[in-house]
Design an enzyme around this catalytic site. Sequence first.
Site, PDB file in Angstrom:
ATOM      1  N   ASN A   6       0.854  -1.183   0.000  1.00  0.00           N
ATOM      2  CA  ASN A   6       0.000   0.000   0.000  1.00  0.00           C
ATOM      3  C   ASN A   6       0.893   1.237   0.000  1.00  0.00           C
ATOM      4  O   ASN A   6       1.520   1.554   0.998  1.00  0.00           O
ATOM      5  CB  ASN A   6      -0.900  -0.026   1.251  1.00  0.00           C
ATOM      6  CG  ASN A   6      -1.766   1.211   1.367  1.00  0.00           C
ATOM      7  OD1 ASN A   6      -1.910   1.975   0.413  1.00  0.00           O
ATOM      8  ND2 ASN A   6      -2.366   1.405   2.540  1.00  0.00           N
ATOM      9  N   PHE A   7       0.934   1.929  -1.132  1.00  0.00           N
ATOM     10  CA  PHE A   7       1.819   3.100  -1.254  1.00  0.00           C
ATOM     11  C   PHE A   7       1.274   4.324  -0.519  1.00  0.00           C
ATOM     12  O   PHE A   7       2.005   5.287  -0.294  1.00  0.00           O
ATOM     13  CB  PHE A   7       2.017   3.481  -2.728  1.00  0.00           C
ATOM     14  CG  PHE A   7       2.932   2.573  -3.514  1.00  0.00           C
ATOM     15  CD1 PHE A   7       3.518   1.457  -2.939  1.00  0.00           C
ATOM     16  CD2 PHE A   7       3.212   2.861  -4.840  1.00  0.00           C
ATOM     17  CE1 PHE A   7       4.359   0.631  -3.678  1.00  0.00           C
ATOM     18  CE2 PHE A   7       4.060   2.045  -5.588  1.00  0.00           C
ATOM     19  CZ  PHE A   7       4.627   0.935  -5.006  1.00  0.00           C
ATOM     20  N   LYS A   8      -0.027   4.331  -0.252  1.00  0.00           N
ATOM     21  CA  LYS A   8      -0.679   5.518   0.349  1.00  0.00           C
ATOM     22  C   LYS A   8      -0.391   6.738  -0.534  1.00  0.00           C
ATOM     23  O   LYS A   8      -0.481   6.639  -1.744  1.00  0.00           O
ATOM     24  CB  LYS A   8      -0.206   5.728   1.784  1.00  0.00           C
ATOM     25  CG  LYS A   8      -0.276   4.448   2.600  1.00  0.00           C
ATOM     26  CD  LYS A   8       0.036   4.657   4.032  1.00  0.00           C
ATOM     27  CE  LYS A   8       0.074   3.316   4.734  1.00  0.00           C
ATOM     28  NZ  LYS A   8       0.145   3.418   6.161  1.00  0.00           N
ATOM     29  N   HIS A  88      -9.616   0.927   5.204  1.00  0.00           N
ATOM     30  CA  HIS A  88      -8.306   1.199   5.819  1.00  0.00           C
ATOM     31  C   HIS A  88      -8.493   2.199   6.961  1.00  0.00           C
ATOM     32  O   HIS A  88      -9.265   3.149   6.848  1.00  0.00           O
ATOM     33  CB  HIS A  88      -7.322   1.737   4.774  1.00  0.00           C
ATOM     34  CG  HIS A  88      -5.919   1.733   5.277  1.00  0.00           C
ATOM     35  ND1 HIS A  88      -5.443   2.701   6.133  1.00  0.00           N
ATOM     36  CD2 HIS A  88      -4.898   0.863   5.077  1.00  0.00           C
ATOM     37  CE1 HIS A  88      -4.179   2.418   6.437  1.00  0.00           C
ATOM     38  NE2 HIS A  88      -3.830   1.313   5.802  1.00  0.00           N
ATOM     39  N   GLU A  90      -6.766   4.587   7.984  1.00  0.00           N
ATOM     40  CA  GLU A  90      -6.501   6.003   7.672  1.00  0.00           C
ATOM     41  C   GLU A  90      -7.731   6.647   7.054  1.00  0.00           C
ATOM     42  O   GLU A  90      -8.000   7.837   7.261  1.00  0.00           O
ATOM     43  CB  GLU A  90      -5.265   6.127   6.755  1.00  0.00           C
ATOM     44  CG  GLU A  90      -3.993   5.941   7.573  1.00  0.00           C
ATOM     45  CD  GLU A  90      -2.795   5.438   6.786  1.00  0.00           C
ATOM     46  OE1 GLU A  90      -2.830   5.466   5.549  1.00  0.00           O
ATOM     47  OE2 GLU A  90      -1.834   4.995   7.434  1.00  0.00           O
ATOM     48  N   GLU A 157      -5.322  -5.045  10.816  1.00  0.00           N
ATOM     49  CA  GLU A 157      -4.262  -4.049  10.999  1.00  0.00           C
ATOM     50  C   GLU A 157      -4.519  -3.237  12.267  1.00  0.00           C
ATOM     51  O   GLU A 157      -5.313  -2.288  12.250  1.00  0.00           O
ATOM     52  CB  GLU A 157      -4.241  -3.078   9.816  1.00  0.00           C
ATOM     53  CG  GLU A 157      -4.003  -3.731   8.487  1.00  0.00           C
ATOM     54  CD  GLU A 157      -3.475  -2.724   7.477  1.00  0.00           C
ATOM     55  OE1 GLU A 157      -2.328  -2.878   7.056  1.00  0.00           O
ATOM     56  OE2 GLU A 157      -4.203  -1.768   7.146  1.00  0.00           O
ATOM     57  N   GLY A 163       2.537   2.098  10.701  1.00  0.00           N
ATOM     58  CA  GLY A 163       3.491   3.187  10.491  1.00  0.00           C
ATOM     59  C   GLY A 163       4.217   3.628  11.747  1.00  0.00           C
ATOM     60  O   GLY A 163       4.846   4.681  11.775  1.00  0.00           O
ATOM     61  N   SER A 193       3.535  -2.316  10.538  1.00  0.00           N
ATOM     62  CA  SER A 193       4.986  -2.336  10.756  1.00  0.00           C
ATOM     63  C   SER A 193       5.641  -3.674  10.415  1.00  0.00           C
ATOM     64  O   SER A 193       6.573  -4.112  11.098  1.00  0.00           O
ATOM     65  CB  SER A 193       5.308  -1.909  12.193  1.00  0.00           C
ATOM     66  OG  SER A 193       4.918  -0.558  12.397  1.00  0.00           O
TER      67      SER A 193
HETATM   68  C1  PEP Z   1      -0.795   0.041   6.219  1.00  0.00           C
HETATM   69  O1  PEP Z   1      -1.025   1.237   6.287  1.00  0.00           O
HETATM   70  O2  PEP Z   1      -1.602  -0.703   5.644  1.00  0.00           O
HETATM   71  C2  PEP Z   1       0.420  -0.459   6.853  1.00  0.00           C
HETATM   72  C3  PEP Z   1       0.454  -1.694   7.214  1.00  0.00           C
HETATM   73  O3  PEP Z   1       1.465   0.436   7.037  1.00  0.00           O
HETATM   74  P1  PEP Z   1       2.924   0.111   7.697  1.00  0.00           P
HETATM   75  O4  PEP Z   1       3.407  -1.166   7.088  1.00  0.00           O
HETATM   76  O5  PEP Z   1       3.757   1.288   7.340  1.00  0.00           O
HETATM   77  O6  PEP Z   1       2.691  -0.031   9.161  1.00  0.00           O
END
Ligand code: PEP
Length: 229
Positions: A6-8, A88, A90, A157, A163, A193
């Site tokens: 996931n590049f966001k 997600h 976010e 998640e 993050g 992470s």
């Molecule tokens: C995500 O936002 O889906 C995610 C898992 O981010 P990160 O790996 O940076 O924690």
Amino acid sequence: MIFAANFKTNHTRASTKKYIETLNQKLTDSECKEEVYVFPPFTALDTFDTTIKMGAQNGYPVRNGAFTGEIGVEQLEEFGIKTILIGHSERREILGESQERVAKKFSFFQENGFEIIYCIGEPLEVREQGDEAVTSHLLAQFEGIDTAYEKLIIAYEPIWAIGTGRSATVEEIRSTHKVLKQSVDKPLLYGGSVNVKNIQEILSIENVDGVLVGSASLDAENFYQLMKK
Ligand code: PEP
């Protein structure tokens, strides 16, 4: 195993193209059998000559219409996109998407035959209340969701692990995935992470069918290393 990047709001159209070329070459050379997904920003969507599944990080539940700043099915299908991330944290937390809105989006993209990676996760204060609170928080995120949908993949998640560099512990992932699998028998990813140091341990946990990766997916070589560990 499933590996989803996931590049966001990272990467440009040019850097995504380079990324896909690099990753595709590595996957081809190594005859990699893993299922690999990449979710770039909208501006980088394109028809790539690759076995990597390209997906949308979001979408508005319409075919087209007067929804300024949004993207509907017509725009996604132009690039052959039939995979989408929904729910997600976010989007739930920063963009204020309610469960009702998330469920509406889910139903729409389901009706349109999209493969859906549906994200759920609890905030730290819920995790600190213990397993029961976590379970009820997570199960509430299935409200209005057709969990029998055949093209559904779930991503667990924990919000506090996204993050932050602080992944959930093996035991937290193991117990949460066990409970989730008992409720919804679908491929279940862990996200939060994930990196080259913890990937092996995470993938060895029962009921973990893959990972959804943010930061550690931004570099093609680094993302590829996760599959090789
Ligand atoms: C995500 O936002 O889906 C995610 C898992 O981010 P990160 O790996 O940076 O924690």
